[in-house]
Design an enzyme around this catalytic site. Sequence first.
Site, PDB file in Angstrom:
ATOM      1  CD  GLU A  40      36.119  23.845  -7.444  1.00 39.03           C
ATOM      2  OE1 GLU A  40      35.419  24.750  -7.914  1.00 39.03           O
ATOM      3  OE2 GLU A  40      35.683  22.701  -7.165  1.00 39.03           O
TER       4      GLU A  40
ATOM      5  CB  CYS B 239      23.775  16.930  -6.173  1.00 40.99           C
ATOM      6  SG  CYS B 239      24.318  17.958  -7.538  1.00 40.99           S
TER       7      CYS B 239
END
Length: 443
Positions: free
Chosen positions: A322, A400
């Site tokens: 991340e 997304c």
Amino acid sequence: MGKKKALPQEPIEAEITSLSHDGRGVTHVEGKAVFVVGALSGERVRVRLTRRQRRYDEGEVVEILAASPDRVVPRCAHFGRCGGCALQHLAPAAQIGMKQDILAEVLQRIGQVQPDTWLEPLVAEHWGYRRKARLGVRYVAKKGRVLVGFRERGSSFVADLQRCEVLHPAVGERLTELAELIGALSIRERVAQIEMAQGDDPVVLILRVLDAPSPEDLAHLQAFGERTGLHLYLQPGGLDSVQPLPGQQVDLTFRLPASDVTLAFEPNDFTQVNLELNRLMVDRALSWLNPQPQDRVLDLFCGLGNFTLPLARRAATVLGVEGEAGLVARARANAERNGLDAERVRFDQANLYADEAERNWAWARQSFDLALIDPPRSGALQVLDALAATGIRRLVYISCYPGTLARDAGHLVAQHGFRLTAAGAMDMFPHTAHLESMAVFER
């Protein structure tokens, strides 16, 4: 320059042939595309043109002459004015069907790929599902009151909402109370927005304040929090300035019961908007990735560990990567909280969008059996070559934005010999045109 052609005053009759990706009806008038707000595919309507562009025109429905069988009465009184939803006039089953069709069209057009198997679309509750939201706040002198809500459709003004049907009822049914609360403050013109964050239960509301509240304001806010059970935080500056009011601090968590995992998060961390659908999504991703006890798994764009920790319950080892330091710290704390030791699950911080010269990624020098990626809208093109080089046999891609998924799918298939084995839409944001999807790739 030629004079701009005036908009016709008279409405035009038109047949709507399809829906655009943002949920507007599409028709053609004299060979030119017209995007029509409020129209559905297959309808005959009367349209008033509202705007001319060089390549297309825009309009809105003034009368429906022949309605679609999928047309329903919107539940929300503000639908059409509020920009929070675009599709409440379309039956939920037809909404997700439309999204699946858009996914198929975009995969074919941009990526030149189609899956071997279409996954049944993932759906959960259609109303009261939003647990994360950013609401605009504006004091309107002409009305003598404060408005709290999403922006109006096609404008920067805050819509005048009494309630919201897609927000969790703890907030969606209290918009008038929130507006009255802020209207009673001395800084009512200096509250810019309210951010909502909710896990399984408690709700945090972060008030973005441009001036410091007075002692009376603080007393007002605290009394409201105590009366409603909502937890109020203030944000006077950047994200690191967010602080709870005295006595208002609360721990936010959400459970993933099928994996026996509980994740803690801070109010402005990224978490999925739709908790029920997130659970279904994690369970489906795990079943398609199907990690075995000897597998090494890589999870890129891992955030708080939403997929990493459930994966760690099944695989030999999992590495979550991340970019944001705060999320990495909380992911490590979440692993500890769930009794997952550092032998089994590790988290690294790395900028996955780094320029080629700066891509000194430790994960890219290791080998893995399986991978899961959940990138933002801009997709994952930057990591795909390094990801393929780790030797993975299967990849689950959570998307997304269908355009970047299609581009990346084309790259994986054409450049790295993967097969798109399965894909399907997920209704993370019912009643909006926003499209989330899942795709599975195999060598």
